[in-house]
Design an enzyme around this catalytic site. Structure first.
Site: not given
Ligand code: EPZ
Length: 418
Positions: A22-23, A116, A121-122, A125, A303, A395
């Protein structure tokens, strides 16, 4: 809303095949917006999220056909660089269209995803990265307005972010000049996205590392690709086998993507055998408690945190499960406690006391991986459990109940209408 009825206590055995990730498919689908052409994707999982992303691309003007795991995408007629709130609020990954739309059209209007079930979920970045590439950003009633000609830049990510890395990478491939991304996410799904972009004609070096060098191109083109296996689905079935398996044979796993997870499972005493590209997993006579701390890849994946807690309820002793990626990702804990688990939550970590006898009960899904955790626990419980709101699970898992039933689980989907 559909629910699952599960009668626990049955041993799992036999073969299960892992679907496409999916990801990986979600950012790859978004990448097709970068250049007006035709794209063919194979091994695409049939998930709510892939249909949601397809619907978003159609709103933007793409035409899509999707059957038997193959998806054809034609983005030649895209004219509407906008991602509406009604859709983005249902799937955060919709935000992946920001980079491609900005790179192709020079402007776009994308709804902020909102939060969520486990907190904010900021996307700061993501926005900082595209501003570094020269975009001007403004907020308009919950929408991000981004505009500007993109020029190469150095983007140093303060923390590892899968989504921000994906968005920045897609924007950079059409930016003028060279872009360097440091502290980039190394998740296999980002690597898969980078290789897909390369097949589209992008110039990217350092793929698979945390430093990516991109040389912007003036033109790209359509391509064809096979979606990589879903390591999180594979990890979920490995943990199911560790809980209730006797010879569960998992096919289509990319072992290199699960190194630490496999080590952790071996440390619990779980029996793992590799042969002919399969991994065979069986429950240990005695499951040893093993601590985990989630960190960015190649660390233990957040995950698979919820699923690990389900397994640890059966361990002979207590352990600690800490989530350093999402400090509040524990909505599954109160539901597991309803099944009899003994779990103490403190800050971003839980202490799981095992072994506890789990007794079937009605429980509620709250997000994709929490749902999977409840299914695993219900499989190990005595008696019958009812899991509501399984749309969360739909999902991210393709035909989950069919795959489990194929292994001998007594699991049935009860459609909402009944
Ligand atoms: C991806 O989400 C995955 N989703 C998530 O999987 C997964 O849990 C996550 O990466 C972490 O591995 C998809 O790929 C579609 P991040 P993403 O940006 O990209 C913080 C599932 O169950 N952050 O790597 O949204 C954030 O809060 C889903 O399949 C900021 O602070 O995650 C977190 O603490 C759930 N600012 C950390 O970074 C930002 O602009 C990692 O988040 C972005 C993120």
């Amino acid at each position: 809303m559909d629910k699952f009825i599960i009668e626990g206590g049955h041993t799992l055995t036999g073969d299960v095949h892992i679907s496409g990730a999916k990801n990986a498919v979600l950012p790859i689908m978004a990448a097709s917006l970068l250049w007006p052409d035709r794209y063919v994707l194979h091994n695409v999982p049939d998930l709510r999220d892939t249909h949601t992303m397809a619907h978003l691309l159609e709103i933007i003007g793409a035409s899509i056909s999707f059957e038997a795991g193959s998806m054809q995408i034609d983005t030649t007629a895209c004219r509407n660089p906008e991602a509406p709130y009604e859709l983005v609020k249902t799937m955060r990954a919709s935000f992946y269209v920001l980079g491609p739309l900005l790179a192709r059209f020079g402007k776009c209007r994308v709804s902020l995803p909102g939060g969520c079930n486990w907190g904010p979920r900021p996307v700061d970045l993501h926005l900082k990265a595209i501003e570094s590439l020269g975009a001007s950003i403004s907020l308009d009633s919950g929408y991000i307005l981004a505009e500007g000609r993109l020029r190469g830049a150095t983007i140093d990510f303060d923390i590892r972010s899968v989504g921000a890395t994906g968005n920045a990478l897609m924007a950079a491939v059409l930016a003028e000049g060279e872009t360097i991304l440091t502290n980039a996410a190394e998740e296999p799904e980002i690597t898969a996205l980078a290789y897909f972009l390369q097949k589209m004609g992008a110039q990217i070096e350092g793929i698979g590392t945390s430093t990516l060098h991109v040389r912007g191109q003036k033109e790209l083109h359509g391509t064809e690709d096979e979606i990589v296996a879903d390591r999180i689905e594979a990890g979920t079935f490995l943990i199911a086998g560790a809980l209730a398996g006797d010879g569960v044979r998992i096919a289509g796993v990319c072992e290199d993507h699960l190194t630490l997870v496999l080590h952790k499972l071996e440390a619990t005493g779980t029996e793992l055998r590799r042969r002919d590209g399969l991994i065979e997993v069986s429950r240990a006579a005695e499951i040893h408690p093993v601590d985990i701390v989630t960190t960015p890849y190649p660390g233990y994946p957040t995950d698979l945190q919820a699923q690990w807690i389900a397994l640890m309820t059966q361990a002979d002793g207590s352990c600690i499960v800490q989530d350093n990626i999402y400090r509040d990702r524990f909505a599954h804990v109160p539901e597991l406690i309803r099944l009899g688990a003994q779990i103490r939550l403190e800050g971003n970590a839980v202490t799981v006391l095992g072994p506890t006898e789990l007794i079937g009960a009605p429980v509620m899904s709250t997000d994709i991986r929490a749902s999977a955790s409840l299914v695993l626990a219900a499989l190990a419980a005595q008696g019958t459990s009812e899991i509501s709101r399984v749309y969360h699970l739909d999902r991210g898992y393709e035909a989950f109940e069919k795959k489990l039933a194929g292994l001998g689980a007594h699991i049935e989907r009860v459609p909402a209408s009944l």
